[in-house]
Design a protein around this motif. Structure first.
Motif, PDB file in Angstrom:
ATOM      1  N   GLN A 133      38.319 -22.110 107.317  1.00 29.08           N
ATOM      2  CA  GLN A 133      39.530 -21.316 107.192  1.00 29.08           C
ATOM      3  C   GLN A 133      39.168 -19.986 106.566  1.00 29.08           C
ATOM      4  OE1 GLN A 133      43.211 -22.892 106.025  1.00 29.08           O
ATOM      5  NE2 GLN A 133      44.080 -20.891 105.666  1.00 29.08           N
ATOM      6  N   ASP A 134      39.678 -18.919 107.151  1.00 31.11           N
ATOM      7  CA  ASP A 134      39.526 -17.603 106.529  1.00 31.11           C
ATOM      8  C   ASP A 134      40.638 -17.490 105.497  1.00 31.11           C
ATOM      9  OD1 ASP A 134      39.383 -14.978 105.756  1.00 31.11           O
ATOM     10  OD2 ASP A 134      39.221 -14.174 107.783  1.00 31.11           O
ATOM     11  N   VAL A 135      40.299 -17.736 104.224  1.00 24.79           N
ATOM     12  CA  VAL A 135      41.334 -17.752 103.185  1.00 24.79           C
ATOM     13  C   VAL A 135      41.844 -16.357 102.846  1.00 24.79           C
ATOM     14  CG1 VAL A 135      40.632 -19.969 102.216  1.00 24.79           C
ATOM     15  CG2 VAL A 135      39.660 -17.851 101.295  1.00 24.79           C
ATOM     16  N   ALA A 136      41.267 -15.320 103.457  1.00 25.71           N
ATOM     17  CA  ALA A 136      41.850 -13.981 103.318  1.00 25.71           C
ATOM     18  C   ALA A 136      43.242 -13.963 103.937  1.00 25.71           C
ATOM     19  CB  ALA A 136      40.963 -12.937 103.983  1.00 25.71           C
ATOM     20  N   TYR A 137      43.477 -14.888 104.854  1.00 22.87           N
ATOM     21  CA  TYR A 137      44.797 -15.093 105.450  1.00 22.87           C
ATOM     22  C   TYR A 137      45.262 -16.476 105.003  1.00 22.87           C
ATOM     23  CZ  TYR A 137      43.189 -11.213 108.270  1.00 22.87           C
ATOM     24  OH  TYR A 137      42.699 -10.004 108.674  1.00 22.87           O
ATOM     25  N   PRO A 138      45.929 -16.551 103.840  1.00 25.06           N
ATOM     26  CA  PRO A 138      46.252 -17.850 103.254  1.00 25.06           C
ATOM     27  C   PRO A 138      47.424 -18.552 103.949  1.00 25.06           C
ATOM     28  CG  PRO A 138      47.079 -16.086 101.850  1.00 25.06           C
ATOM     29  CD  PRO A 138      46.328 -15.441 102.975  1.00 25.06           C
ATOM     30  N   ILE A 139      47.151 -19.009 105.156  1.00 22.41           N
ATOM     31  CA  ILE A 139      48.126 -19.763 105.939  1.00 22.41           C
ATOM     32  C   ILE A 139      47.581 -21.179 106.074  1.00 22.41           C
ATOM     33  CG2 ILE A 139      49.269 -19.998 108.172  1.00 22.41           C
ATOM     34  CD1 ILE A 139      48.984 -16.922 108.462  1.00 22.41           C
ATOM     35  N   ARG A 140      48.340 -22.112 105.604  1.00 23.77           N
ATOM     36  CA  ARG A 140      47.948 -23.525 105.599  1.00 23.77           C
ATOM     37  C   ARG A 140      47.590 -23.992 107.012  1.00 23.77           C
ATOM     38  NH1 ARG A 140      51.204 -27.851 106.413  1.00 23.77           N
ATOM     39  NH2 ARG A 140      50.546 -29.786 105.456  1.00 23.77           N
ATOM     40  N   GLY A 141      46.323 -24.417 107.183  1.00 20.93           N
ATOM     41  CA  GLY A 141      45.882 -24.979 108.453  1.00 20.93           C
ATOM     42  C   GLY A 141      45.297 -23.990 109.446  1.00 20.93           C
ATOM     43  N   LEU A 142      45.196 -22.719 109.087  1.00 21.14           N
ATOM     44  CA  LEU A 142      44.577 -21.726 109.973  1.00 21.14           C
ATOM     45  C   LEU A 142      43.074 -22.008 110.028  1.00 21.14           C
ATOM     46  CD1 LEU A 142      45.155 -17.926 109.967  1.00 21.14           C
ATOM     47  CD2 LEU A 142      42.863 -18.844 109.999  1.00 21.14           C
ATOM     48  N   PRO A 152      51.416  -9.047 112.444  1.00 20.40           N
ATOM     49  CA  PRO A 152      52.257  -8.860 111.255  1.00 20.40           C
ATOM     50  C   PRO A 152      52.309 -10.105 110.361  1.00 20.40           C
ATOM     51  CG  PRO A 152      53.378  -7.995 113.178  1.00 20.40           C
ATOM     52  CD  PRO A 152      52.143  -8.705 113.671  1.00 20.40           C
ATOM     53  N   VAL A 153      52.275 -11.284 110.957  1.00 17.57           N
ATOM     54  CA  VAL A 153      52.263 -12.531 110.184  1.00 17.57           C
ATOM     55  C   VAL A 153      50.988 -12.617 109.353  1.00 17.57           C
ATOM     56  CG1 VAL A 153      51.927 -15.029 110.444  1.00 17.57           C
ATOM     57  CG2 VAL A 153      53.829 -13.901 111.604  1.00 17.57           C
ATOM     58  N   LEU A 154      49.847 -12.329 109.984  1.00 21.48           N
ATOM     59  CA  LEU A 154      48.574 -12.387 109.257  1.00 21.48           C
ATOM     60  C   LEU A 154      48.544 -11.379 108.116  1.00 21.48           C
ATOM     61  CD1 LEU A 154      46.077 -12.771 112.238  1.00 21.48           C
ATOM     62  CD2 LEU A 154      46.731 -14.540 110.593  1.00 21.48           C
ATOM     63  N   LEU A 155      49.011 -10.172 108.366  1.00 24.70           N
ATOM     64  CA  LEU A 155      49.035  -9.147 107.319  1.00 24.70           C
ATOM     65  C   LEU A 155      49.993  -9.520 106.198  1.00 24.70           C
ATOM     66  CD1 LEU A 155      48.883  -5.916 109.502  1.00 24.70           C
ATOM     67  CD2 LEU A 155      47.052  -6.921 108.115  1.00 24.70           C
ATOM     68  N   HIS A 156      51.135 -10.085 106.562  1.00 21.01           N
ATOM     69  CA  HIS A 156      52.090 -10.548 105.538  1.00 21.01           C
ATOM     70  C   HIS A 156      51.440 -11.612 104.661  1.00 21.01           C
ATOM     71  CE1 HIS A 156      55.838 -11.832 103.677  1.00 21.01           C
ATOM     72  NE2 HIS A 156      55.428 -13.059 103.921  1.00 21.01           N
ATOM     73  N   ALA A 157      50.766 -12.560 105.284  1.00 25.25           N
ATOM     74  CA  ALA A 157      50.112 -13.628 104.522  1.00 25.25           C
ATOM     75  C   ALA A 157      49.058 -13.042 103.583  1.00 25.25           C
ATOM     76  CB  ALA A 157      49.481 -14.646 105.465  1.00 25.25           C
ATOM     77  N   ARG A 158      48.230 -12.142 104.106  1.00 26.04           N
ATOM     78  CA  ARG A 158      47.166 -11.558 103.294  1.00 26.04           C
ATOM     79  C   ARG A 158      47.729 -10.751 102.125  1.00 26.04           C
ATOM     80  NH1 ARG A 158      42.849  -8.040 106.280  1.00 26.04           N
ATOM     81  NH2 ARG A 158      44.590  -6.620 106.451  1.00 26.04           N
ATOM     82  N   ASN A 159      48.805 -10.025 102.360  1.00 18.01           N
ATOM     83  CA  ASN A 159      49.340  -9.126 101.339  1.00 18.01           C
ATOM     84  C   ASN A 159      50.372  -9.757 100.412  1.00 18.01           C
ATOM     85  OD1 ASN A 159      47.772  -6.993 102.317  1.00 18.01           O
ATOM     86  ND2 ASN A 159      49.319  -6.458 103.832  1.00 18.01           N
ATOM     87  N   MET A 201      51.025 -13.605 100.158  1.00 11.35           N
ATOM     88  CA  MET A 201      51.015 -15.058  99.967  1.00 11.35           C
ATOM     89  C   MET A 201      49.826 -15.542  99.137  1.00 11.35           C
ATOM     90  SD  MET A 201      52.380 -16.246 103.720  1.00 11.35           S
ATOM     91  CE  MET A 201      52.341 -17.986 103.306  1.00 11.35           C
ATOM     92  N   ASN A 202      49.362 -14.720  98.232  1.00 10.33           N
ATOM     93  CA  ASN A 202      48.212 -15.092  97.418  1.00 10.33           C
ATOM     94  C   ASN A 202      48.587 -15.692  96.070  1.00 10.33           C
ATOM     95  OD1 ASN A 202      45.820 -14.486  98.978  1.00 10.33           O
ATOM     96  ND2 ASN A 202      46.598 -12.402  99.001  1.00 10.33           N
ATOM     97  N   SER A 203      49.753 -16.322  96.011  1.00 15.54           N
ATOM     98  CA  SER A 203      50.153 -16.982  94.769  1.00 15.54           C
ATOM     99  C   SER A 203      49.256 -18.194  94.530  1.00 15.54           C
ATOM    100  CB  SER A 203      51.614 -17.438  94.847  1.00 15.54           C
ATOM    101  OG  SER A 203      51.747 -18.496  95.785  1.00 15.54           O
ATOM    102  N   GLU A 204      49.145 -18.601  93.293  1.00 16.12           N
ATOM    103  CA  GLU A 204      48.325 -19.777  92.970  1.00 16.12           C
ATOM    104  C   GLU A 204      48.862 -21.021  93.674  1.00 16.12           C
ATOM    105  OE1 GLU A 204      45.352 -20.027  91.471  1.00 16.12           O
ATOM    106  OE2 GLU A 204      45.460 -17.841  91.522  1.00 16.12           O
ATOM    107  N   GLU A 205      50.179 -21.135  93.760  1.00 13.73           N
ATOM    108  CA  GLU A 205      50.790 -22.298  94.417  1.00 13.73           C
ATOM    109  C   GLU A 205      50.400 -22.352  95.896  1.00 13.73           C
ATOM    110  OE1 GLU A 205      55.194 -23.927  95.618  1.00 13.73           O
ATOM    111  OE2 GLU A 205      54.995 -22.725  93.798  1.00 13.73           O
ATOM    112  N   ASN A 206      50.491 -21.213  96.592  1.00 12.41           N
ATOM    113  CA  ASN A 206      50.133 -21.193  98.012  1.00 12.41           C
ATOM    114  C   ASN A 206      48.637 -21.414  98.198  1.00 12.41           C
ATOM    115  OD1 ASN A 206      50.955 -20.883 100.826  1.00 12.41           O
ATOM    116  ND2 ASN A 206      49.672 -19.059 100.759  1.00 12.41           N
ATOM    117  N   LYS A 207      47.810 -20.838  97.333  1.00 18.00           N
ATOM    118  CA  LYS A 207      46.364 -21.054  97.428  1.00 18.00           C
ATOM    119  C   LYS A 207      46.036 -22.535  97.285  1.00 18.00           C
ATOM    120  CE  LYS A 207      44.797 -16.567  95.709  1.00 18.00           C
ATOM    121  NZ  LYS A 207      44.095 -15.869  94.632  1.00 18.00           N
ATOM    122  N   LYS A 208      46.737 -23.226  96.382  1.00 15.63           N
ATOM    123  CA  LYS A 208      46.514 -24.664  96.212  1.00 15.63           C
ATOM    124  C   LYS A 208      46.892 -25.419  97.481  1.00 15.63           C
ATOM    125  CE  LYS A 208      47.010 -24.856  91.227  1.00 15.63           C
ATOM    126  NZ  LYS A 208      47.861 -25.263  90.102  1.00 15.63           N
TER     127      LYS A 208
END
Length: 161
Positions: A43-52, A130-137, A139-146
């Motif tokens: 997973q490229d965690v630069a885009y923090p989308i669960r399951g990408l 736009p979804v990927l950029l939104h996630a990167r910019n 969605m980097n909260s600790e909760e989402n990262k977990k």
């Protein structure tokens, strides 16, 4: 050589990021999800989308038609296996698949899950960037990262079977 800053802030100097990842020179954050003789998934965690998931060839090629017969079979089997686990373990109903040949990296396919929150960006393929950029910019909260790390672990554990 190119200097690339990874999602964790580390800067590396490599000829090809995909080669460095698939060759084990750089460990992707969250680790390798699954690996075969010909492919490497992470997973490229630069885009923090669960399951990408990014499924990359180990051999440095650019085009699908450059795959050998063995690589093609491995690719479709692994892609299908990952998708099945995304559905069964992470309850991901829809996925967008992307592969392009005009990249500076080598052959890789993005498997981008489609979640309800993404529909605010549209319902078509044009909404993915736009979804990927939104996630990167945003969605980097600790909760989402977990959640992302938990999904990586769940996929990895299931794909080991």
């Amino acid at each position: 050589m190119r200097k690339i800053t990874l999602s964790n802030g580390t800067t590396v100097e490599v000829e090809c990021l995909s080669c460095a990842l698939t060759g084990g020179l750089i460990e992707p954050e969250g680790g390798v999800v699954v690996e075969t003789e010909y492919f490497h998934a992470h997973q490229d965690v630069a885009y923090p989308i669960r399951g990408l998931i990014i499924l990359a060839s180990k051999r440095h090629i650019k085009c699908f038609d450059e795959l050998t017969e063995e690589e093609r079979m491995d690719y479709i089997n692994l892609l299908s296996k990952i998708r099945k686990v995304q559905r069964e373990i992470l309850d991901i109903e829809y996925v967008y698949y992307f592969y392009n040949e005009d990249t500076t990296h080598h052959f890789h396919t993005w498997m981008v899950p489609r979640y309800e929150w993404m529909y605010e960006f549209g319902r078509s393929i044009e909404s993915v960037r736009p979804v990927l950029l939104h996630a990167r910019n945003n969605m980097n909260s600790e909760e989402n990262k977990k959640e992302v790390m938990s999904a990586i672990k769940a996929l990895t554990n299931e794909l080991k079977c």
